[in-house]
Scaffold this motif. Structure first.
Motif, PDB file in Angstrom:
ATOM      1  N   PHE A 136       0.835  -1.205   0.000  1.00 60.51           N
ATOM      2  CA  PHE A 136       0.000   0.000   0.000  1.00 60.51           C
ATOM      3  C   PHE A 136       0.869   1.255   0.000  1.00 60.51           C
ATOM      4  O   PHE A 136       0.616   2.197  -0.746  1.00 60.51           O
ATOM      5  CB  PHE A 136      -0.938  -0.008   1.209  1.00 60.51           C
ATOM      6  N   VAL A 137       1.898   1.255   0.805  1.00 61.21           N
ATOM      7  CA  VAL A 137       2.811   2.403   0.850  1.00 61.21           C
ATOM      8  C   VAL A 137       3.491   2.584  -0.500  1.00 61.21           C
ATOM      9  O   VAL A 137       3.602   3.707  -1.007  1.00 61.21           O
ATOM     10  CB  VAL A 137       3.844   2.217   1.988  1.00 61.21           C
ATOM     11  N   ASP A 138       3.929   1.496  -1.098  1.00 56.71           N
ATOM     12  CA  ASP A 138       4.566   1.566  -2.418  1.00 56.71           C
ATOM     13  C   ASP A 138       3.593   2.092  -3.467  1.00 56.71           C
ATOM     14  O   ASP A 138       3.958   2.902  -4.326  1.00 56.71           O
ATOM     15  CB  ASP A 138       5.090   0.192  -2.842  1.00 56.71           C
ATOM     16  N   TRP A 139       2.349   1.633  -3.392  1.00 57.74           N
ATOM     17  CA  TRP A 139       1.335   2.088  -4.345  1.00 57.74           C
ATOM     18  C   TRP A 139       1.093   3.586  -4.190  1.00 57.74           C
ATOM     19  O   TRP A 139       1.033   4.304  -5.175  1.00 57.74           O
ATOM     20  CB  TRP A 139       0.035   1.306  -4.123  1.00 57.74           C
ATOM     21  N   GLN A 140       0.971   4.053  -2.948  1.00 63.61           N
ATOM     22  CA  GLN A 140       0.750   5.476  -2.703  1.00 63.61           C
ATOM     23  C   GLN A 140       1.934   6.303  -3.227  1.00 63.61           C
ATOM     24  O   GLN A 140       1.741   7.372  -3.800  1.00 63.61           O
ATOM     25  CB  GLN A 140       0.571   5.758  -1.210  1.00 63.61           C
ATOM     26  N   ALA A 141       3.137   5.785  -3.041  1.00 63.97           N
ATOM     27  CA  ALA A 141       4.312   6.515  -3.508  1.00 63.97           C
ATOM     28  C   ALA A 141       4.366   6.590  -5.047  1.00 63.97           C
ATOM     29  O   ALA A 141       4.942   7.517  -5.597  1.00 63.97           O
ATOM     30  CB  ALA A 141       5.572   5.845  -2.964  1.00 63.97           C
ATOM     31  N   SER A 142       3.750   5.617  -5.696  1.00 68.06           N
ATOM     32  CA  SER A 142       3.791   5.615  -7.159  1.00 68.06           C
ATOM     33  C   SER A 142       2.757   6.542  -7.784  1.00 68.06           C
ATOM     34  O   SER A 142       2.808   6.800  -8.992  1.00 68.06           O
ATOM     35  CB  SER A 142       3.550   4.188  -7.677  1.00 68.06           C
ATOM     36  N   LEU A 143       1.822   7.073  -6.992  1.00 59.28           N
ATOM     37  CA  LEU A 143       0.797   7.961  -7.524  1.00 59.28           C
ATOM     38  C   LEU A 143       1.390   9.305  -7.897  1.00 59.28           C
ATOM     39  O   LEU A 143       2.308   9.795  -7.237  1.00 59.28           O
ATOM     40  CB  LEU A 143      -0.316   8.174  -6.488  1.00 59.28           C
ATOM     41  N   PRO A 144       0.869   9.924  -8.964  1.00 59.59           N
ATOM     42  CA  PRO A 144       1.336  11.276  -9.292  1.00 59.59           C
ATOM     43  C   PRO A 144       0.921  12.251  -8.204  1.00 59.59           C
ATOM     44  O   PRO A 144      -0.061  12.009  -7.485  1.00 59.59           O
ATOM     45  CB  PRO A 144       0.620  11.592 -10.623  1.00 59.59           C
ATOM     46  N   PRO A 145       1.629  13.341  -8.037  1.00 64.01           N
ATOM     47  CA  PRO A 145       1.353  14.275  -6.935  1.00 64.01           C
ATOM     48  C   PRO A 145      -0.093  14.776  -6.912  1.00 64.01           C
ATOM     49  O   PRO A 145      -0.667  14.941  -5.856  1.00 64.01           O
ATOM     50  CB  PRO A 145       2.327  15.434  -7.180  1.00 64.01           C
TER      51      PRO A 145
END
Length: 96
Positions: free
Chosen positions: A84-93
């Motif tokens: 989940f943390v990795d997924w959130q980090a991959s989102l555009p700003p």
């Protein structure tokens, strides 16, 4: 009359509508109006068939993805949290 009727039978639907409206006979005008509604229904049916095909394709893709996910081994709570943390980090700003 026979030649006239045979000629009318050979016309396309849209040509038949125009001819009926041009002759301005009340029955012909009413029938032309109803025929034009039927032509619209055929177009709507074709559009609906295309949409059904697109939805069926999307459903098949989602179903295949779901089956792949079910075949995957389950994550531990820690692995799930990290994913989940990795997924959130991959989102555009702008999506955060």
């Amino acid at each position: 009359m026979t030649q006239d009727r045979n000629y009318l039978r050979m016309l396309s639907d849209s040509e038949l509508i125009r001819t009926a409206l041009d002759r301005n006979h009340e029955l012909a005008v009413v029938l032309a109006e109803r025929l034009s509604v039927l032509l619209d229904v055929e177009d709507q049916l074709e559009d609906a068939k295309k949409e059904i095909d697109e939805l069926t394709e999307s459903r098949d893709i989602w179903q295949a993805e779901a089956m792949e996910n079910l075949a995957r081994p389950s994550l531990t709570p820690e692995e799930g949290a990290q994913a989940f943390v990795d997924w959130q980090a991959s989102l555009p700003p702008e999506a955060k």
